[in-house]
Motif scaffolding. Structure first.
Motif, mmCIF file in Angstrom:
data_model
loop_
_atom_site.group_PDB
_atom_site.id
_atom_site.type_symbol
_atom_site.label_atom_id
_atom_site.label_comp_id
_atom_site.label_asym_id
_atom_site.label_seq_id
_atom_site.Cartn_x
_atom_site.Cartn_y
_atom_site.Cartn_z
ATOM 1 N N TRP A 55 0.846 25.194 -18.449
ATOM 2 C CA TRP A 55 0.580 26.319 -17.551
ATOM 3 C C TRP A 55 -0.049 25.778 -16.277
ATOM 4 O O TRP A 55 -0.680 24.730 -16.288
ATOM 5 N N ASP A 56 0.161 26.519 -15.202
ATOM 6 C CA ASP A 56 -0.339 26.059 -13.908
ATOM 7 C C ASP A 56 -0.722 27.278 -13.078
ATOM 8 O O ASP A 56 0.133 27.967 -12.529
ATOM 9 N N GLY A 57 -2.010 27.567 -13.029
ATOM 10 C CA GLY A 57 -2.490 28.737 -12.313
ATOM 11 C C GLY A 57 -2.450 29.987 -13.173
ATOM 12 O O GLY A 57 -1.968 29.981 -14.305
ATOM 13 N N VAL A 58 -2.995 31.073 -12.618
ATOM 14 C CA VAL A 58 -3.036 32.343 -13.342
ATOM 15 C C VAL A 58 -2.598 33.475 -12.417
ATOM 16 O O VAL A 58 -2.603 33.333 -11.196
ATOM 17 N N ASP A 59 -2.226 34.607 -13.027
ATOM 18 C CA ASP A 59 -1.846 35.758 -12.218
ATOM 19 C C ASP A 59 -3.053 36.667 -12.009
ATOM 20 O O ASP A 59 -4.195 36.301 -12.330
ATOM 21 N N ALA A 60 -2.827 37.859 -11.505
ATOM 22 C CA ALA A 60 -3.921 38.780 -11.179
ATOM 23 C C ALA A 60 -4.692 39.222 -12.412
ATOM 24 O O ALA A 60 -5.864 39.621 -12.326
#
Length: 549
Positions: A396-401
């Motif tokens: 995974w790379d980053g997250v959403d809202a």
């Protein structure tokens, strides 16, 4: 996962009372508890919040299970990241395969670990009443993840009789979850013409066919201690989870009544006995080890597997078998039901808002607030991403809202390595946050074509989550082992286990099954079963009242 029996809990509680007396324990807030207390274990709400990574934190951790051995902290990618970036080191204390003895030894020596991971039962309350545990109430607002994700209703159900919270739940939830059900060998099922597996009659006919055509395959695998037989009790009545077997009690109106006289229980044991007599289930089901069960599944040597979590071995077996042969692998079938019942009211498993087990922090901890801060971070989004899918930048790379992880192509395409990573960290999942993890998985999976979805997540969304019943009202019904009811409970459990095994392995007919269960009922009543059922009924009704608030 394996769990301790009620007999063990009862025996432990009785021993605990003796041990506490020997060590000079009193309920004077732990002042004479025999536990070597830490130097900073008094809650102080005026202190600034502990920030992970600002200073090192080390604590000892004991998993109170015969089967549990904590892997070395820092050897896998996830805990290595935590150790390096959050400066947290967890020192394992092993049960050595004998948790009861280990636990009693620690208490006698006055050397409890900082954290105990254990069943949510009367033994927690015993430790609490003797002043050995740290309350979490002053930490809940400073470290808000647990309060936010578990919710007040769940925390209230976990509170002790003094109104305080001492238990940090694992896999707590506000929505359905669970994996109980039936795993089916796809290749064998296909080669036999994909016969129906809807009813118990269908299943029986299929198992006979498997035995005839595949003599080296176990037609129906029921796991360690034949636990899958309990799962199958759900097939014989609507809205009937195997929880009632574990409770040794069945709801009837506003009371709990005997398991031994329950028509559904009897019919399920009769069915299992017939399967055993005809060698359609493993003849060593009551003695085999978990490793033996796993080996049969990952090598495709079973046709059907009934279990509380068949996806655990099923996912691994499916990946291994499908890699060699695209037509091989496993699928989950809709729960089997007795002909005439509504298949949509069959629940082979259950879920509880409180989840599975709990972590408690003892007064041996030097800095219990820091430990709570870590557990609270671990149960939050960042901690859950690490404990499920490893450090950022791989799967995974980053997250959403919504703080859900943005999964990478490697997560989808590198299944074998991903499963290996997840397997390496599964035994560190002490404070699982079901809603965050499940919603994150499903949010991503819904964007993928069916063939690209995770095998486990696919079957959870299609079948298992839809077929687990909410049984929160039945938590915490077991009495402490040193009480009259607890002593009765230990006796009744012994009667239950012996009669179950005898009826399945030794009975030559349905009539003989009934005779064995009649004798079990008489023996249980002689041991004081009615008193135990009265106690459980009262606790059940208390839960019902709490849940209505």
């Amino acid at each position: 996962m394996a769990k301790f029996s009620k007999a063990f809990h009862a025996a432990l509680s009785i021993t605990l009372v003796v041990v506490l007396a020997l060590t000079g324990c009193s309920s004077n807030n732990g002042a004479n508890s025999g536990v070597k207390e830490g130097t900073d274990n008094k809650p102080d709400s005026s202190k600034a919040a502990f920030v992970l990574g600002d200073q090192p934190l080390e604590f000892s951790f004991y998993g109170h299970y015969d089967w549990y051995t904590m892997p070395p902290w820092g050897d896998d990618l996830s805990t290595k990241w935590i150790k390096e970036n959050k400066k947290v080191n967890v020192v394992p204390i092993s049960s050595g395969g004998n948790a009861k003895q280990k636990f009693n030894t620690m208490i006698v020596a006055g050397e409890l670990p900082d954290v105990i991971w254990m069943e949510r039962n009367a033994d927690v309350e015993k430790l609490r009443s003797e002043g050995m545990l740290v309350a979490f109430d002053d930490y809940l607002d400073k470290y808000p993840n647990l309060k936010k994700w578990a919710g007040e209703a769940t925390l209230d159900m976990l509170r002790s009789s003094d109104g305080k919270l001492y238990q940090f739940p694992n896999w707590y939830t506000t929505q359905p979850n669970g994996n109980a059900g039936y795993l089916v060998n796809k290749k064998i099922h296909g080669e036999l013409g994909k016969p129906s597996l809807e009813t118990t009659d269908d299943l029986y006919a299929y198992l006979k066919l498997v035995k005839e055509k595949y003599p080296d395959v176990v037609p129906l695998e029921v796991g360690q201690s034949a636990s899958g037989i309990d799962i199958m009790a759900s097939a014989f009545a609507e809205n009937r989870p195997y929880t009632y077997n574990a409770m040794m009690a069945v709801p009837s109106g506003d009371k709990l009544v005997s398991i031994f006289t329950d028509p559904v229980y009897r019919e399920s044991i009769q069915y299992a006995s017939r399967l055993y007599r005809e060698r359609l289930i493993s003849q060593d089901s009551f003695t085999q080890k978990a490793e033996q069960v796993e080996q049969k599944i990952v090598t495709g040597k079973i046709a059907v597997y009934a279990a509380s979590s068949p996806t655990e071995y099923g996912a691994k077996g499916n990946a291994l078998l499908a890699a060699k042969d695209p037509s091989a692998g496993y699928f989950i079938t809709w729960p089997v039901h007795k002909a005439g019942l509504d298949k949509n009211k069959i629940f082979p498993g259950d879920y509880k808002q409180l989840g599975w087990n709990v972590s408690v922090i003892t007064k041996a901890a030097k800095n219990p607030e820091a430990i709570f801060a870590f557990l609270d971070w671990f149960t939050g989004p960042e901690g859950q991403r690490l404990s499920m899918w490893g450090p950022e930048g791989i799967y995974w790379d980053g997250v959403d809202a919504d703080e859900a992880p943005l999964f990478t192509d490697k997560f989808v395409n590198d299944v074998e390595e991903r499963e290996a990573l997840m397997a390496s960290i599964v035994n560190f999942q002490w404070v699982g946050n079901t809603v965050y993890v499940d919603n994150s998985k499903m949010k991503f999976e819904s964007t993928l074509p069916v063939e690209k979805r995770s095998w486990e997540t696919y079957w959870q969304s299609e079948i298992t989550w839809k077929t687990q019943l909410d049984t929160t009202e039945f938590v915490n019904l077991d009495p402490a082992g040193d009480t009259d009811e607890g002593i009765v409970g230990s006796s009744v459990f012994s009667i239950y286990e012996k009669s179950r095994a005898k009826a399945i392995m030794n009975a030559s007919s349905d009539a003989e099954v009934n005779q064995i269960l009649d004798k079990a009922e008489a023996d249980a009543q002689q041991a004081g079963y009615e008193k135990l059922l009265k106690y459980k009924t009262e606790k059940w009704q208390e839960n019902v009242s709490k849940l209505k608030k």
